[in-house]
Design a protein around this motif. Structure first.
Motif, PDB file in Angstrom:
ATOM      1  N   ASP A 100      -8.247   1.529   3.221  1.00  0.00           N
ATOM      2  CA  ASP A 100      -8.066   1.749   4.663  1.00  0.00           C
ATOM      3  C   ASP A 100      -9.380   1.925   5.423  1.00  0.00           C
ATOM      4  OD1 ASP A 100      -5.355   1.741   4.128  1.00  0.00           O
ATOM      5  OD2 ASP A 100      -5.247   3.928   3.981  1.00  0.00           O
ATOM      6  N   MET A 101     -10.484   2.058   4.688  1.00  0.00           N
ATOM      7  CA  MET A 101     -11.779   2.344   5.318  1.00  0.00           C
ATOM      8  C   MET A 101     -12.564   1.054   5.542  1.00  0.00           C
ATOM      9  SD  MET A 101     -12.318   5.590   5.728  1.00  0.00           S
ATOM     10  CE  MET A 101     -10.864   6.575   5.800  1.00  0.00           C
ATOM     11  N   ASP A 102     -12.726   0.660   6.804  1.00  0.00           N
ATOM     12  CA  ASP A 102     -13.494  -0.530   7.171  1.00  0.00           C
ATOM     13  C   ASP A 102     -14.879  -0.083   7.627  1.00  0.00           C
ATOM     14  OD1 ASP A 102     -14.690  -2.726   8.429  1.00  0.00           O
ATOM     15  OD2 ASP A 102     -12.832  -3.395   9.363  1.00  0.00           O
ATOM     16  N   LEU A 103     -15.883  -0.305   6.782  1.00  0.00           N
ATOM     17  CA  LEU A 103     -17.232   0.174   7.077  1.00  0.00           C
ATOM     18  C   LEU A 103     -17.775  -0.390   8.383  1.00  0.00           C
ATOM     19  CD1 LEU A 103     -18.985   0.092   3.592  1.00  0.00           C
ATOM     20  CD2 LEU A 103     -18.053   2.051   4.810  1.00  0.00           C
ATOM     21  N   ILE A 104     -17.477  -1.631   8.683  1.00  0.00           N
ATOM     22  CA  ILE A 104     -17.976  -2.251   9.911  1.00  0.00           C
ATOM     23  C   ILE A 104     -17.410  -1.527  11.126  1.00  0.00           C
ATOM     24  CG2 ILE A 104     -17.985  -4.365  11.295  1.00  0.00           C
ATOM     25  CD1 ILE A 104     -18.107  -5.884   8.575  1.00  0.00           C
ATOM     26  N   GLU A 105     -16.107  -1.221  11.098  1.00  0.00           N
ATOM     27  CA  GLU A 105     -15.486  -0.497  12.217  1.00  0.00           C
ATOM     28  C   GLU A 105     -15.990   0.942  12.293  1.00  0.00           C
ATOM     29  OE1 GLU A 105     -13.651  -1.780  14.733  1.00  0.00           O
ATOM     30  OE2 GLU A 105     -14.219  -3.658  13.766  1.00  0.00           O
ATOM     31  N   ILE A 106     -16.177   1.573  11.155  1.00  0.00           N
ATOM     32  CA  ILE A 106     -16.699   2.947  11.144  1.00  0.00           C
ATOM     33  C   ILE A 106     -18.080   2.986  11.786  1.00  0.00           C
ATOM     34  CG2 ILE A 106     -17.564   4.771   9.608  1.00  0.00           C
ATOM     35  CD1 ILE A 106     -15.092   4.048   7.798  1.00  0.00           C
ATOM     36  N   ASN A 107     -18.913   1.998  11.495  1.00  0.00           N
ATOM     37  CA  ASN A 107     -20.259   1.960  12.070  1.00  0.00           C
ATOM     38  C   ASN A 107     -20.254   1.775  13.586  1.00  0.00           C
ATOM     39  OD1 ASN A 107     -21.494   2.368   9.605  1.00  0.00           O
ATOM     40  ND2 ASN A 107     -21.753   0.189   9.198  1.00  0.00           N
ATOM     41  N   LYS A 108     -19.135   1.326  14.143  1.00  0.00           N
ATOM     42  CA  LYS A 108     -19.021   1.112  15.594  1.00  0.00           C
ATOM     43  C   LYS A 108     -18.506   2.341  16.338  1.00  0.00           C
ATOM     44  CE  LYS A 108     -17.951  -3.827  15.169  1.00  0.00           C
ATOM     45  NZ  LYS A 108     -16.912  -4.851  15.426  1.00  0.00           N
ATOM     46  N   ILE A 109     -18.208   3.425  15.633  1.00  0.00           N
ATOM     47  CA  ILE A 109     -17.598   4.598  16.284  1.00  0.00           C
ATOM     48  C   ILE A 109     -18.534   5.168  17.340  1.00  0.00           C
ATOM     49  CG2 ILE A 109     -16.830   6.978  15.944  1.00  0.00           C
ATOM     50  CD1 ILE A 109     -15.828   6.115  13.176  1.00  0.00           C
ATOM     51  N   ARG A 110     -17.983   5.286  18.550  1.00  0.00           N
ATOM     52  CA  ARG A 110     -18.668   5.922  19.684  1.00  0.00           C
ATOM     53  C   ARG A 110     -17.618   6.659  20.499  1.00  0.00           C
ATOM     54  NH1 ARG A 110     -21.788   1.717  23.139  1.00  0.00           N
ATOM     55  NH2 ARG A 110     -19.639   1.201  23.520  1.00  0.00           N
ATOM     56  N   ASN A 111     -18.014   7.747  21.105  1.00  0.00           N
ATOM     57  CA  ASN A 111     -17.155   8.511  22.005  1.00  0.00           C
ATOM     58  C   ASN A 111     -15.828   8.918  21.348  1.00  0.00           C
ATOM     59  OD1 ASN A 111     -16.828   9.817  24.465  1.00  0.00           O
ATOM     60  ND2 ASN A 111     -15.641   8.130  25.314  1.00  0.00           N
ATOM     61  N   LEU A 127     -15.297  18.205  17.784  1.00  0.00           N
ATOM     62  CA  LEU A 127     -16.477  17.542  18.325  1.00  0.00           C
ATOM     63  C   LEU A 127     -15.992  16.480  19.303  1.00  0.00           C
ATOM     64  CD1 LEU A 127     -17.176  17.805  14.916  1.00  0.00           C
ATOM     65  CD2 LEU A 127     -19.372  17.532  16.025  1.00  0.00           C
ATOM     66  N   THR A 128     -16.583  16.438  20.483  1.00  0.00           N
ATOM     67  CA  THR A 128     -16.192  15.444  21.482  1.00  0.00           C
ATOM     68  C   THR A 128     -17.381  14.547  21.797  1.00  0.00           C
ATOM     69  OG1 THR A 128     -16.710  16.955  23.293  1.00  0.00           O
ATOM     70  CG2 THR A 128     -14.434  16.934  22.516  1.00  0.00           C
ATOM     71  N   GLY A 129     -17.057  13.313  22.165  1.00  0.00           N
ATOM     72  CA  GLY A 129     -18.104  12.337  22.441  1.00  0.00           C
ATOM     73  C   GLY A 129     -18.897  12.010  21.192  1.00  0.00           C
ATOM     74  N   ALA A 130     -18.246  12.036  20.032  1.00  0.00           N
ATOM     75  CA  ALA A 130     -18.937  11.848  18.748  1.00  0.00           C
ATOM     76  C   ALA A 130     -19.235  10.378  18.478  1.00  0.00           C
ATOM     77  CB  ALA A 130     -18.098  12.424  17.614  1.00  0.00           C
ATOM     78  N   PHE A 131     -20.333  10.166  17.762  1.00  0.00           N
ATOM     79  CA  PHE A 131     -20.756   8.808  17.415  1.00  0.00           C
ATOM     80  C   PHE A 131     -21.466   8.819  16.066  1.00  0.00           C
ATOM     81  CE2 PHE A 131     -23.797  10.929  20.115  1.00  0.00           C
ATOM     82  CZ  PHE A 131     -25.017  10.758  19.461  1.00  0.00           C
ATOM     83  N   VAL A 132     -21.407   7.677  15.383  1.00  0.00           N
ATOM     84  CA  VAL A 132     -22.091   7.507  14.103  1.00  0.00           C
ATOM     85  C   VAL A 132     -23.576   7.368  14.378  1.00  0.00           C
ATOM     86  CG1 VAL A 132     -22.358   5.945  12.129  1.00  0.00           C
ATOM     87  CG2 VAL A 132     -20.083   6.493  12.976  1.00  0.00           C
ATOM     88  N   THR A 133     -24.396   8.107  13.613  1.00  0.00           N
ATOM     89  CA  THR A 133     -25.842   8.084  13.833  1.00  0.00           C
ATOM     90  C   THR A 133     -26.596   7.161  12.889  1.00  0.00           C
ATOM     91  OG1 THR A 133     -26.169   9.991  12.385  1.00  0.00           O
ATOM     92  CG2 THR A 133     -25.871  10.432  14.758  1.00  0.00           C
ATOM     93  N   ALA A 134     -25.968   6.772  11.785  1.00  0.00           N
ATOM     94  CA  ALA A 134     -26.600   5.872  10.814  1.00  0.00           C
ATOM     95  C   ALA A 134     -25.519   5.020  10.176  1.00  0.00           C
ATOM     96  CB  ALA A 134     -27.339   6.677   9.748  1.00  0.00           C
ATOM     97  N   PRO A 135     -25.827   3.765   9.874  1.00  0.00           N
ATOM     98  CA  PRO A 135     -24.815   2.911   9.250  1.00  0.00           C
ATOM     99  C   PRO A 135     -24.312   3.500   7.930  1.00  0.00           C
ATOM    100  CG  PRO A 135     -26.715   1.609   9.924  1.00  0.00           C
ATOM    101  CD  PRO A 135     -27.095   3.055  10.086  1.00  0.00           C
ATOM    102  N   ALA A 136     -23.008   3.406   7.738  1.00  0.00           N
ATOM    103  CA  ALA A 136     -22.404   3.852   6.482  1.00  0.00           C
ATOM    104  C   ALA A 136     -22.802   2.871   5.390  1.00  0.00           C
ATOM    105  CB  ALA A 136     -20.881   3.909   6.620  1.00  0.00           C
TER     106      ALA A 136
END
Length: 118
Positions: free
Chosen positions: A62-73, A88-97
């Motif tokens: 169920d884990m799509d790394l490409i989509e996870i790396n796009k997480i913003r807000n 946590l609100t307005g959260a975003f990924v800081t480094a590629p998984a």
């Protein structure tokens, strides 16, 4: 007063649970205070620190790394097993998984605009 300490955290990103290993960390943010001395007097300056979350997530089908790396807000819920929950609100990924295929895991590193105990 309960004697239970946090041992396991459940992490949910926009409602989806991310199966994570023990050892997830949450920094609720705040300020760093940098000290300066002038003779025998102590002064400090402050700099803001963003809330951060770090976890090792199990890579399931169920884990799509490409989509996870796009997480913003995103809204991220950190549920500790001792009953304390943090949002946590307005959260975003800081480094590629980066997938570790020998362990079946990837690191999830996030920062956020705010962190509140709920």
């Amino acid at each position: 007063m309960s004697g239970q300490i946090t041992g396991i955290a459940t992490i949910r990103v926009d409602g989806q649970e991310y199966p994570s290993e023990r050892g997830a960390t949450l920094n609720p943010g705040g300020v760093n205070r940098n000290t300066k001395m002038a003779g025998k007097r102590v002064f400090y300056s402050e700099e803001p620190v963003a809330p951060t979350l770090q976890a090792t997530v199990l890579h399931t089908a169920d884990m799509d790394l490409i989509e996870i790396n796009k997480i913003r807000n995103a809204s991220v819920l950190f549920e500790a097993d001792n009953g304390q929950d943090y949002m946590l609100t307005g959260a975003f990924v800081t480094a590629p998984a980066e997938l570790n295929s020998s362990e079946g895991t990837f690191p999830l590193n996030m920062a956020a605009r705010t962190c509140e105990r709920i």
